[in-house]
Scaffold this active site. Structure first.
Site, short mmCIF file in Angstrom:
data_model
loop_
_atom_site.label_atom_id
_atom_site.label_comp_id
_atom_site.label_asym_id
_atom_site.label_seq_id
_atom_site.Cartn_x
_atom_site.Cartn_y
_atom_site.Cartn_z
N ASP A 60 56.85 18.41 72.72
CA ASP A 60 56.10 18.34 73.97
C ASP A 60 54.88 19.24 73.80
OD1 ASP A 60 55.02 18.52 76.48
OD2 ASP A 60 56.88 19.16 77.47
N SER A 140 36.96 10.17 76.46
CA SER A 140 36.90 8.85 77.11
C SER A 140 35.49 8.60 77.64
CB SER A 140 37.88 8.81 78.29
OG SER A 140 37.72 7.62 79.03
N TYR A 153 41.09 12.66 86.32
CA TYR A 153 41.17 12.18 84.92
C TYR A 153 39.77 12.26 84.29
CZ TYR A 153 41.64 9.18 80.84
OH TYR A 153 41.61 8.70 79.54
N LYS A 157 38.44 14.61 80.95
CA LYS A 157 37.79 14.12 79.73
C LYS A 157 36.39 14.73 79.58
CE LYS A 157 41.23 11.73 78.23
NZ LYS A 157 41.93 12.16 77.00
N1 LIG Z 1 43.90 3.26 77.00
C1 LIG Z 1 42.72 3.52 77.53
O1 LIG Z 1 42.17 2.71 78.30
C2 LIG Z 1 42.01 4.79 77.19
C3 LIG Z 1 40.59 4.84 77.33
C4 LIG Z 1 39.93 6.01 76.99
C5 LIG Z 1 40.63 7.10 76.51
N2 LIG Z 1 42.00 7.03 76.39
C6 LIG Z 1 42.68 8.22 75.86
O2 LIG Z 1 43.28 7.87 74.61
C7 LIG Z 1 44.41 8.72 74.39
C8 LIG Z 1 45.61 7.86 74.02
O3 LIG Z 1 45.87 6.99 75.12
P1 LIG Z 1 46.69 5.63 74.97
O4 LIG Z 1 46.00 4.66 75.83
O5 LIG Z 1 46.94 5.33 73.55
O6 LIG Z 1 48.04 6.05 75.73
P2 LIG Z 1 49.58 5.68 75.44
O7 LIG Z 1 50.26 5.96 76.73
O8 LIG Z 1 49.70 4.34 74.80
O9 LIG Z 1 50.00 6.78 74.36
C9 LIG Z 1 50.03 8.14 74.66
C10 LIG Z 1 51.14 8.78 73.85
O10 LIG Z 1 51.12 10.18 74.14
C11 LIG Z 1 52.46 10.61 74.26
N3 LIG Z 1 52.54 11.82 75.08
C12 LIG Z 1 52.31 11.93 76.42
N4 LIG Z 1 52.56 13.18 76.84
C13 LIG Z 1 52.94 13.88 75.74
C14 LIG Z 1 53.35 15.23 75.55
N5 LIG Z 1 53.44 16.08 76.57
N6 LIG Z 1 53.68 15.62 74.30
C15 LIG Z 1 53.61 14.75 73.26
N7 LIG Z 1 53.24 13.46 73.39
C16 LIG Z 1 52.92 13.02 74.62
C17 LIG Z 1 53.18 9.45 74.90
O11 LIG Z 1 54.60 9.50 74.69
C18 LIG Z 1 52.53 8.24 74.21
O12 LIG Z 1 53.24 7.85 73.04
C19 LIG Z 1 44.60 9.54 75.66
O13 LIG Z 1 44.01 10.82 75.50
C20 LIG Z 1 43.83 8.74 76.71
O14 LIG Z 1 43.38 9.54 77.77
C21 LIG Z 1 42.70 5.90 76.70
#
Ligand SMILES: NC(=O)c1ccc[n+]([C@@H]2O[C@H](COP(=O)([O-])OP(=O)(O)OC[C@H]3O[C@@H](n4cnc5c(N)ncnc54)[C@H](O)[C@@H]3O)[C@@H](O)[C@H]2O)c1
Length: 249
Positions: A60, A140, A153, A157
């Site tokens: 975590d 982001s 959020y 970012k």
């Molecule tokens: N998907 C989008 O639209 C988007 C757009 C811009 C930026 N992002 C950013 O990209 C990054 C990845 O997002 P994603 O869309 O792949 O999300 P996702 O939910 O698919 O994956 C996130 C992963 O992080 C893990 N996680 C969450 N809390 C945790 C913790 N406390 N300790 C360890 N692991 C933890 C989760 O278990 C999950 O496997 C994030 O920082 C998100 O803000 C996402």
């Protein structure tokens, strides 16, 4: 092209979405990768799919003891700590800013911001001693061009982008590069959270703001991450690079 050949990288949140895409692209580019996630089953599955080049790490990242133990386990396995990708993040469903519950705000700041501070406290001294390193933070487009309903959020970012730039200038004398990626809305499990549910109408609304007309994918983010963490990007530090199909223009 194996542009990360011989390098060792730890990716947080690597069991899903962008993190998994980055881990896949890194191993394809020749790196050995620590697949860190809070979801042990998914992390195990992801690491297994990547074979001997991957180490599964369950932690975590909001908990100093848990995160430090995983960073140390990775360092012992890898022998060096060339690359850290602070990818794990959480979102919020679209909500008027004054109605976001304090517990949700706190979780958001713990995962999206505080964990980068915790990682830095462990990794930066190691990279300073090595005399090199590369840190990539996943921010982001929300931090550059915020939209209503996701204020806290978006702000988290924006913090990541400013932290990236400040880390870059402070760590440059130690040959540690620090960059960020700004993905546009992406095809990951988090997308439905940001859209407030998933439907073709909601997808159409988001897609209409992306000039190239599609969501980002884990492969898009993985490819950009390989470049920024490779020696080919050796003079690039402090950038927050959009991977957004033109969304921020
Ligand atoms: N998907 C989008 O639209 C988007 C757009 C811009 C930026 N992002 C950013 O990209 C990054 C990845 O997002 P994603 O869309 O792949 O999300 P996702 O939910 O698919 O994956 C996130 C992963 O992080 C893990 N996680 C969450 N809390 C945790 C913790 N406390 N300790 C360890 N692991 C933890 C989760 O278990 C999950 O496997 C994030 O920082 C998100 O803000 C996402």
């Amino acid at each position: 092209m194996n542009s990360l050949q011989g390098k060792c990288a730890l990716v947080t949140g690597a069991a899903s979405g962008f993190g998994l895409g980055i881990a896949e692209a890194f191993t394809a580019a020749g790196a050995r990768v620590g697949v860190l996630d809070i979801n042990a089953d998914a992390a195990r599955q992801a690491a297994d799919s990547l074979g001997d080049a991957a180490l599964m790490l369950c932690a975590d990242i909001t908990n100093r003891g848990s995160f430090s133990a995983a960073l140390e386990e990775f360092q012992n396995w890898a022998g060096s700590f060339d690359i850290l990708v602070n990818n794990a993040g959480v979102g919020l469903p679209p909500t008027p800013l004054e109605e976001v519950k304090e517990a949700d705000f706190q979780r958001l700041t713990q995962v999206n911001m505080h964990a980068i501070y915790l990682a830095s406290q462990w990794v930066v001294p190691v990279m300073k001693t090595q005399g090199h390193g590369c840190i990539l933070n996943i921010a982001s487009t929300a931090g550059v061009s915020p939209r209503p309903g996701l204020t806290w959020y978006n702000a988290s970012k924006g913090w990541v982008i400013t932290a990236t730039r400040s880390m870059a200038v402070e760590l440059a004398p130690h040959h540690i590069r620090v960059n960020a990626l700004n993905p546009v809305a992406g095809e990951t499990p988090l997308l439905a959270t940001f859209m407030g549910g998933d439907s073709s109408a909601k997808r159409e609304k988001f897609l209409s703001t992306i000039p190239l007309g599609r969501f980002s994918t884990p492969a898009d983010i993985g490819a950009a991450a390989v470049f920024l963490c490779s020696d080919e990007a050796g003079l690039i530090t402090g950038v927050a690079m959009e991977v957004d199909g033109g969304r921020c223009i």
